[in-house]
Design a protein around this motif. Structure first.
Motif, PDB file in Angstrom:
ATOM      1  N   ASP A 258       0.825  -1.214   0.000  1.00  0.00           N
ATOM      2  CA  ASP A 258       0.000   0.000   0.000  1.00  0.00           C
ATOM      3  C   ASP A 258       0.855   1.260   0.000  1.00  0.00           C
ATOM      4  N   LYS A 259       1.925   1.255   0.776  1.00  0.00           N
ATOM      5  CA  LYS A 259       2.777   2.441   0.888  1.00  0.00           C
ATOM      6  C   LYS A 259       3.492   2.751  -0.416  1.00  0.00           C
ATOM      7  N   ASN A 260       4.021   1.723  -1.066  1.00  0.00           N
ATOM      8  CA  ASN A 260       4.887   1.937  -2.227  1.00  0.00           C
ATOM      9  C   ASN A 260       4.155   1.941  -3.568  1.00  0.00           C
ATOM     10  N   LEU A 261       3.079   1.171  -3.692  1.00  0.00           N
ATOM     11  CA  LEU A 261       2.400   1.016  -4.975  1.00  0.00           C
ATOM     12  C   LEU A 261       0.954   1.506  -4.950  1.00  0.00           C
ATOM     13  N   GLY A 262       0.415   1.706  -3.771  1.00  0.00           N
ATOM     14  CA  GLY A 262      -0.979   2.130  -3.632  1.00  0.00           C
ATOM     15  C   GLY A 262      -1.324   3.448  -4.300  1.00  0.00           C
ATOM     16  N   PRO A 263      -0.440   4.456  -4.291  1.00  0.00           N
ATOM     17  CA  PRO A 263      -0.773   5.741  -4.917  1.00  0.00           C
ATOM     18  C   PRO A 263      -1.136   5.633  -6.395  1.00  0.00           C
TER      19      PRO A 263
END
Length: 279
Positions: A258-263
């Protein structure tokens, strides 16, 4: 008397030698033991893949970096005991075979050809080849819509050529040196789509300067089982597999996704089970 003095001196030298030998053991890495007994562990990652493995002025960042850091901690190493090395795609097997690194986490797809040369823990992520298009694009809704579209083709990558050969024979391949170079072209309309692994595409699209400007097609053209590479026969494989299972169980794996690819609105597959390689 003189003989006794010489013997005492020899004993002192011998004791010092033993002490030096014992202290010298601290300079090695954990090697195949996975015990964390050494000062550092050497890990191979990509340095140029935003969201996955990237060297930045602030340090190293990305999903692969978070996974590798978690695994290293389970092996007994703190973050400041990790020595990061760049693992370019063409160099990964050689780096492991030579012992340049203890393990590699670098969007490293598990394939039969690679398994002949190195061992893999995992998989820890199931990715797919996909396409990235502009967020306002309403024309490319399926692979066949790539016919007559301008498709970014990166030197050394076979992703775009595979699409042209198997799915969209009329696609117009536009050569670019890197995926990073494709993004401005995609943004300004010089190309209509960019194709590679969806995780890599999501990492690029998640960069602050591109946030909200691109979207993934969700085509799932291939299965890419990312594993952690280790030297053939290494005992680390079992220890890393245990660490990966723990990362999924305690929720750290999903947080890292979520942190790295969620955006980029990345719809990740559930965490794969160890040894479950999708063909």
């Amino acid at each position: 008397m003189k003989l006794r003095k010489v013997s005492a001196a020899s004993a002192t030298v011998f004791a010092l030698a033993l002490t030096a030998t014992a202290c010298g053991g601290d300079n090695s890495t954990g090697g195949d033991s996975g015990s964390g007994g050494g000062k550092t562990i050497t890990v191979g990652i990509k340095f140029d893949q935003p969201g996955l493995g990237q060297k930045t002025p602030q340090g190293y960042a990305g999903f692969d970096v978070d996974v590798a850091t978690y695994v290293a901690k389970k092996l007994g190493y703190n973050a400041d005991q990790i020595e990061w090395k760049e693992a370019k795609s063409a160099d990964r097997e050689t780096m492991l075979q030579r012992g340049d690194v203890d393990f590699i986490a670098a969007t490293y797809s598990i394939t039969p050809e690679r398994q002949e040369k190195v061992d893999f823990a995992g998989p820890y992520l199931l990715a797919h080849q996909d396409v990235l298009v502009r967020s306002d694009d309403n024309k490319i809704k399926s692979p066949k819509d790539l016919n007559n579209a301008k498709l970014c083709s990166v030197t050394g990558s076979t992703s775009a050529q595979n699409v042209k050969d198997k799915l969209a024979p009329k696609a117009q391949l536009q050569p670019y040196p890197t995926y990073s170079a494709c993004l401005p072209g995609l943004q300004n309309g010089a190309v209509d789509a960019l194709t590679t692994d969806d995780s890599i595409l999501a990492g690029y699209a998640a960069q602050s300067q591109f946030k909200g400007k691109f979207k993934l097609g969700g085509f799932k053209l291939t299965n890419e089982n990312y594993g952690i590479g280790v030297k053939k026969g290494s005992d680390l494989k079992a220890d890393i597999n245990k660490a990966l299972e723990a990362m999924v169980a305690d929720g750290a794996w999903q947080k890292a996704v979520d942190k790295n690819l969620g955006p980029a609105d990345y719809k990740n597959e559930p965490a794969p089970k160890i040894g479950d390689i999708k063909s």
